[in-house]
Design a protein around this motif. Structure first.
Motif, PDB file in Angstrom:
ATOM      1  N   GLU A   1      40.098  24.103  25.764  1.00 34.08           N
ATOM      2  CA  GLU A   1      40.375  23.482  26.758  1.00 34.08           C
ATOM      3  C   GLU A   1      39.580  22.370  27.159  1.00 34.08           C
ATOM      4  O   GLU A   1      39.863  21.542  28.225  1.00 34.08           O
TER       5      GLU A   1
ATOM      6  N   SER B   1      29.558  34.549  27.932  1.00 36.20           N
ATOM      7  CA  SER B   1      30.813  34.602  27.664  1.00 36.20           C
ATOM      8  C   SER B   1      31.087  35.788  26.527  1.00 36.20           C
ATOM      9  O   SER B   1      30.578  35.685  25.581  1.00 36.20           O
ATOM     10  N   ARG B   2      31.812  36.751  27.165  1.00 32.84           N
ATOM     11  CA  ARG B   2      32.370  37.801  26.209  1.00 32.84           C
ATOM     12  C   ARG B   2      33.395  37.106  25.115  1.00 32.84           C
ATOM     13  O   ARG B   2      33.361  37.700  24.167  1.00 32.84           O
ATOM     14  N   ARG B   3      33.989  36.256  25.628  1.00 29.14           N
ATOM     15  CA  ARG B   3      34.888  35.599  24.761  1.00 29.14           C
ATOM     16  C   ARG B   3      34.376  35.028  23.751  1.00 29.14           C
ATOM     17  O   ARG B   3      35.152  34.970  22.623  1.00 29.14           O
TER      18      ARG B   3
ATOM     19  N   ILE C   1      28.206  27.932  37.328  1.00 23.90           N
ATOM     20  CA  ILE C   1      28.512  29.289  37.988  1.00 23.90           C
ATOM     21  C   ILE C   1      27.518  29.830  38.669  1.00 23.90           C
ATOM     22  O   ILE C   1      27.637  30.441  39.892  1.00 23.90           O
TER      23      ILE C   1
ATOM     24  N   ARG D   1      33.683  26.912  37.652  1.00 17.59           N
ATOM     25  CA  ARG D   1      33.893  26.548  36.349  1.00 17.59           C
ATOM     26  C   ARG D   1      35.308  25.913  35.868  1.00 17.59           C
ATOM     27  O   ARG D   1      36.057  26.580  36.331  1.00 17.59           O
TER      28      ARG D   1
ATOM     29  N   GLU E   1      38.447  25.223  40.492  1.00 19.71           N
ATOM     30  CA  GLU E   1      38.265  25.695  41.599  1.00 19.71           C
ATOM     31  C   GLU E   1      36.776  25.640  42.520  1.00 19.71           C
ATOM     32  O   GLU E   1      35.883  26.114  41.816  1.00 19.71           O
TER      33      GLU E   1
ATOM     34  N   THR F   1      34.729  27.440  44.239  1.00 27.33           N
ATOM     35  CA  THR F   1      34.675  28.731  44.667  1.00 27.33           C
ATOM     36  C   THR F   1      34.075  28.980  46.039  1.00 27.33           C
ATOM     37  O   THR F   1      34.315  29.840  46.447  1.00 27.33           O
TER      38      THR F   1
ATOM     39  N   TYR G   1      32.627  42.704  34.866  1.00 24.59           N
ATOM     40  CA  TYR G   1      31.724  41.596  34.202  1.00 24.59           C
ATOM     41  C   TYR G   1      32.223  40.447  34.924  1.00 24.59           C
ATOM     42  O   TYR G   1      31.505  39.223  34.736  1.00 24.59           O
TER      43      TYR G   1
ATOM     44  N   TYR H   1      32.196  37.383  36.940  1.00 21.51           N
ATOM     45  CA  TYR H   1      31.113  36.928  37.916  1.00 21.51           C
ATOM     46  C   TYR H   1      31.634  35.834  38.955  1.00 21.51           C
ATOM     47  O   TYR H   1      30.832  34.945  39.171  1.00 21.51           O
ATOM     48  N   GLY H   2      32.951  35.628  38.994  1.00 16.44           N
ATOM     49  CA  GLY H   2      33.626  34.750  40.047  1.00 16.44           C
ATOM     50  C   GLY H   2      33.358  33.471  39.622  1.00 16.44           C
ATOM     51  O   GLY H   2      33.257  32.589  40.508  1.00 16.44           O
ATOM     52  N   CYS H   3      33.702  33.176  38.466  1.00 15.50           N
ATOM     53  CA  CYS H   3      33.361  31.692  38.023  1.00 15.50           C
ATOM     54  C   CYS H   3      34.443  30.852  38.548  1.00 15.50           C
ATOM     55  O   CYS H   3      34.397  29.464  38.519  1.00 15.50           O
ATOM     56  N   GLY H   4      35.780  31.324  38.694  1.00  9.44           N
ATOM     57  CA  GLY H   4      36.980  30.628  39.240  1.00  9.44           C
ATOM     58  C   GLY H   4      37.753  29.951  38.109  1.00  9.44           C
ATOM     59  O   GLY H   4      38.508  29.021  38.482  1.00  9.44           O
ATOM     60  N   THR H   5      37.338  30.324  36.896  1.00 10.30           N
ATOM     61  CA  THR H   5      38.241  29.583  35.601  1.00 10.30           C
ATOM     62  C   THR H   5      39.608  29.909  35.881  1.00 10.30           C
ATOM     63  O   THR H   5      40.815  29.208  35.670  1.00 10.30           O
TER      64      THR H   5
ATOM     65  N   TYR I   1      44.385  34.400  31.784  1.00  8.01           N
ATOM     66  CA  TYR I   1      44.217  35.553  30.576  1.00  8.01           C
ATOM     67  C   TYR I   1      43.624  34.615  29.229  1.00  8.01           C
ATOM     68  O   TYR I   1      42.665  35.306  28.502  1.00  8.01           O
ATOM     69  N   GLU I   2      44.220  33.612  28.879  1.00  4.79           N
ATOM     70  CA  GLU I   2      43.662  32.745  27.802  1.00  4.79           C
ATOM     71  C   GLU I   2      42.211  32.271  28.011  1.00  4.79           C
ATOM     72  O   GLU I   2      41.567  32.165  27.204  1.00  4.79           O
ATOM     73  N   ARG I   3      41.947  32.092  29.218  1.00  5.01           N
ATOM     74  CA  ARG I   3      40.967  31.257  29.383  1.00  5.01           C
ATOM     75  C   ARG I   3      39.710  31.817  30.004  1.00  5.01           C
ATOM     76  O   ARG I   3      38.463  31.398  29.925  1.00  5.01           O
TER      77      ARG I   3
ATOM     78  N   PRO J   1      36.408  33.287  30.594  1.00  2.00           N
ATOM     79  CA  PRO J   1      35.217  33.183  29.652  1.00  2.00           C
ATOM     80  C   PRO J   1      34.816  34.860  29.332  1.00  2.00           C
ATOM     81  O   PRO J   1      34.034  35.170  28.434  1.00  2.00           O
ATOM     82  N   GLN J   2      34.946  35.880  29.968  1.00  5.43           N
ATOM     83  CA  GLN J   2      34.509  37.108  29.933  1.00  5.43           C
ATOM     84  C   GLN J   2      35.795  37.971  29.157  1.00  5.43           C
ATOM     85  O   GLN J   2      35.568  39.413  29.032  1.00  5.43           O
ATOM     86  N   GLY J   3      36.893  37.289  29.267  1.00  7.93           N
ATOM     87  CA  GLY J   3      37.892  37.993  28.116  1.00  7.93           C
ATOM     88  C   GLY J   3      38.705  39.231  29.179  1.00  7.93           C
ATOM     89  O   GLY J   3      39.337  40.019  28.682  1.00  7.93           O
TER      90      GLY J   3
END
Lengths: 446, 165, 296
Positions: free
Chosen positions: A213, A264-266, A301, A329, A347, A349, B24, B26-30, B77-79, B81-83
């Protein structure tokens, strides 16, 4: 196969800041050190960066200045044998008696004869992709490894060079004033014997095109911070000017995005690379100093600015220099197809407002990952890696620079996220451990 | 029976919170940055905030209307970072809200319509005639009798639905 | 072409937006594809509404539709992307073992059904692309729509989440653009191409309706920025939302956007030489005549 007669005391794998520091310390004690480096020149990541300390007017342990003299010293040190363009093919044996097989790939240029005049690079008809040069993106098949590389001796890319592919070209050789080019240079397999090994393989960059993205590699004006570093370097492709890749114009606004691919766990990199908050601040500051009217934003972040003087420097960057820090982010980036400007959705935050920001250029701070070669080395040695690919210590408190195999030590980023000066510090520690181990062995005590 | 259904929702939510790693966050806001609803009505819906509220104060959040504003587009859901499976977590939290007796008006009406006719939207005889006039097959005011019967049997076992009639 | 599908029109097509069904039926007829009506289909029981009330019951109701489809040796063809995404979600959840699957099996057993998961789930777009193919379609185009700029609106559940939907990329999808270009029209790049119409969200009250209106306006602005002549959608709900958005906007402000909204099958149908009336374009609420004039 060349077998070396003199038994070296130590082999240092990796010729970056840490490797060089360790090699020098050991060599100064009279030990014979082999420094093995996969690139055509030593210096590691640091010679890919730009020097900015002076422009920032703050004492920062940044890049080139402290390290170049060490690189030169390494080169001329009687006790250090440098093997560049080299790959480790196998390691056997144990502490006190390691056998390391090194494949040294040819450079095709005689280092003693070359005067770095550059005539060969001008005449070469073959252009290849230069991952390292985002602005031009091309280099010649015969090229200098990096502007700051030492020695400044070109290397030929065998796969793309016309001479090797079809035997039809020798232009570089024809123009070389010192006949330094030798197409008959061959692969050499060298067997090195060592009492101890220091692993200093350093880091690699996460490829941000994995975070789709953000459009890296798709949108021309989205670059990584390493690309920015080169651009700001006087030796770089633009002579120090920051330009947009799409139209070569200077950007009026730049947004930095931190934590791309890290924490990132992703992406399976759920660790913090440790140094990005500070180097992003440094580069943001640099942009402001070079051109104060540029609007500079940093999307973060968290802000991890521990270290001596770092909070103060950071405050200066945010408050006096006017870099705008936004906690949030970005969700995604859209490229305006006409202007190639970038529109960032985010956003804030802290204010809970959902907004869009249009900027001329985006700079990504990617995750810094342990070098992929670590896996191969771990296999050769029977070492343990942690789940991210860093070398594991048997005990992080009592034996931090040891590994799970006796006689093998680590220092620098390959152990875990570290800054430049910390890596050098660790190198001294690892060198100390090696000295201790070897001395005890000599005294008959293990 | 009631306990069984309840325990599935609670169990899945717990599984989501643990397995899907809500802690997990962390409030990144993505999520909020990618959310189409937050883009247009940020004062009423903020997925990052809602997720934090679910984690920190579940019982209070169950009564919130905000819970029902997610449009289920899967962008977050897609974006993330912590899944974190945001969309699923909102869904499971809605389950708990309904069990506690919080029934938002419009969704409840739609569900009633489903129980009555097998569809979320009503097909009146007039609508059906319009279909015919346009060359489409008529479909009747309800789905087939067999289908309606099957819906009834399945939903009868869910006390939530029985309560709504 | 011996393609045949079990048609799953969905609630919006059946009860609100007839044009989508008219268009799809006509185009598939011309392409020699057989669409069968299945009596025992019901609402797909969307997760955001029905499963939100009760997870296991909702999943059983959705899976029930899949069981019905299994009675026939044909893939399902949905017209609505929400149905498409919801059915795939159910298929994925039912492929996992555990308490949830066990619970749903019990509920299905109580109506004498057992979930096998045999048939595939297609959408009109995925069937056109994967089963027929852009090349085949292009060969049948007799009236290329030259000069028409179309802004594609993919629809959330055609492409997200990538966890169980594999038709196209979620961030940079290309297949709908390809299908549009096949008709001779040009697909334009616009920022809301992968956006959301909040159709699924509009179940939830006045606040959500306000959101849907604002979002439609954003989508229209995005299309106009890219100089599009129309917005091409893949779903009757997106169709409804973007048309209704224009009407509501006009009611509120007196201004009209007048951007025609087309189902993809409308665009394809026109290119195949089908008359607009046969595609149901006469019942569109936003008059497509300016567009049709341009084609002539």
């Amino acid at each position: 196969m060349i077998r070396l007669e003199k038994v070296s005391s130590v082999t240092v794998i990796g010729g970056g800041v840490a490797g060089i520091q360790a090699a020098l310390e050991l060599a100064n004690l009279g030990m014979l050190v082999y420094l093995v480096e996969e690139n055509p020149s030593i210096g590691g990541r640091i010679i890919e960066l730009n020097c900015s300390s002076c422009r920032l007017e703050v004492p920062m342990d940044c890049s080139i200045c402290p390290v170049i003299p060490k690189i030169v010293e390494c080169y001329h040190h009687p006790n250090i044998k440098i093997l560049t363009n080299a790959e480790i093919m196998g390691i056997s044996g144990s502490a006190g008696n390691f056998q390391i097989n090194v494949l040294k790939k040819p450079r095709f240029i005689n280092e003693d004869k070359c005067t770095a005049c550059g005539a060969c690079t001008e005449k070469c008809p073959v252009e290849i992709f230069d991952a390292f040069n985002m602005v031009k993106g091309r280099k010649k098949a015969i090229h200098f490894p990096l502007p700051q590389a030492f020695p400044q001796v070109p290397v030929i890319d065998r796969e793309n060079c016309l001479h090797f592919r079809s035997g039809t070209c020798e232009k570089c050789s024809e123009v070389c004033p010192t006949t330094a080019i030798n197409f008959n240079d061959e692969d050499m397999i060298i067997g090195v014997k060592s009492e101890a090994i220091i692993l200093a393989t350093g880091l690699s960059l996460f490829d941000p095109s994995g975070i789709r993205e953000y459009g890296y590699k798709r949108y021309k004006n989205v670059i990584t911070i390493l690309d920015l570093e080169q651009m700001t370097s006087i030796h770089g492709p633009t002579g120090g000017k920051i330009v947009r890749i799409s139209d070569k114009k200077e950007p009026k606004s730049i947004a930095f995005i931190q934590c791309v691919g890290s924490r990132s766990r992703r992406t399976n990199n759920n660790f913090c690379s440790g140094v990005c908050c500070m180097y992003t601040a440094k580069d943001a500051a640099l942009v402001k100093i070079l051109k104060p009217e540029t609007e500079v934003y940093v999307f973060y972040i968290d802000l991890r600015v521990f270290g001596k003087g770092y909070q103060e420097l950071f405050n200066k960057v945010r408050n006096s220099l006017g870099v705008k820090y936004i906690r949030g982010r970005p969700g995604g980036i859209w490229e305006d197809p006409k202007t190639r400007d970038l529109i960032i959705s985010f956003e804030n935050t802290l204010t809970q407002r959902v907004e869009k920001l249009r900027v001329d250029m985006v700079v990504l701070s990617p995750a810094l990952l342990p070098h992929p070669n670590n896996r191969k080395l771990a296999e050769f040695l029977g070492l343990e890696l942690d789940e991210h690919g860093f070398f594991k210590s048997p005990n992080p408190v009592s034996q931090p620079f040891d590994t799970t195999i006796k006689g093998v030590f680590t220092c620098g980023y390959c152990r875990g996220p570290r800054g430049i000066s910390e890596s050098a510090t660790q190198a001294s520690a690892a060198a100390g451990r090696v000295t201790e181990t070897i001395t005890l062995a000599k005294m008959g005590r293990n | 029976m009631k306990t069984e259904i309840t325990s599935i929702s609670k169990e899945l939510l717990q599984k989501s919170i643990d397995a899907e790693k809500l802690r997990y966050c962390y409030g990144c806001g993505t999520c909020t940055a990618s959310c189409p609803v937050a883009k247009v009505i940020p004062e009423s819906f903020n997925p990052r905030g809602l997720l934090q509220k679910i984690f920190f104060d579940l019982s209070k959040t169950l009564a919130e209307d905000e819970l029902w504003l997610c449009a289920w587009c899967y962008s977050c859901y897609e974006r993330c970072p912590q899944g974190i499976k945001t969309t699923e977590i909102f869904l499971l939290t809605r389950n708990l809200a309904v069990e506690k007796g919080y029934f938002p008006k419009q969704p409840t009406n739609l569900v009633k319509q489903i129980l009555k006719s097998g569809r979320t939207l009503e097909v009146t005889p007039a609508r059906d005639r319009k279909r015919e006039a346009l060359g489409l097959p008529k479909i009747g005011e309800t789905v087939s009798e067999k289908a309606l019967r099957e819906i009834k049997i399945i939903t009868e076992k869910s006390p939530t639905w029985r309560v709504r009639g | 072409m011996n393609l045949e599908y079990s048609l799953f029109p969905g609630c919006v097509s059946s009860a609100r937006e007839f044009s989508c069904e008219i268009s799809a039926r006509k185009v598939f007829e011309v392409l020699n594809v057989e669409l069968y009506d299945v009596e025992d289909f019901t609402c797909c029981m969307p997760a955001c509404l029905v499963h939100s009330f009760d997870y296991a019951t909702g999943l059983a109701l959705t899976s029930r539709n899949l069981c019905v489809a299994d009675e026939f040796d044909r893939d399902i063809l949905t017209l609505c992307v929400s149905c498409y995404g919801n059915l795939w979600r159910a298929k994925k959840l039912m492929s996992e073992n555990g308490d949830l699957r066990r619970r749903v099996d019990e509920l299905l057993a109580s109506i004498g059904r057992s979930y096998q998961g045999k048939v595939g789930i297609k959408h009109s777009i995925t069937a056109l692309y994967e089963d027929i193919g852009p090349k085949n379609l292009k060969n049948q185009v007799s009236k290329p729509l030259r000069g028409i700029k179309a802004a594609p609106f993919y629809g959330c559940h055609l492409i997200r989440p990538r966890e169980y939907l594999f038709f196209d990329d979620a961030e940079f999808p290309e297949k709908l653009d390809e299908l549009i270009n096949v008709t001779g029209a040009t697909s334009v790049l616009h920022r809301e191409r992968t956006g959301c119409c909040i159709g699924c969200g509009s179940f939830f009250g006045e606040v959500a309706e306000e959101a849907a209106l604002r979002l439609s306006v954003d989508i229209l602005e995005s299309a106009l920025e890219a100089k599009a002549d129309c917005v091409v959608v893949t779903c009757p709900y997106c169709f409804l939302q973007i048309e209704m958005g224009q009407l509501l906007f006009k009611r509120r402000t007196g201004e009209s956007y007048n951007v025609p909204v087309l189902n993809y099958t409308d665009l394809l149908g026109l290119a195949l030489g089908i008359e607009p009336r046969e595609l149901g374009m006469n019942i569109h609420k936003i008059d497509p005549s300016p567009l049709l004039e341009k084609i002539k």
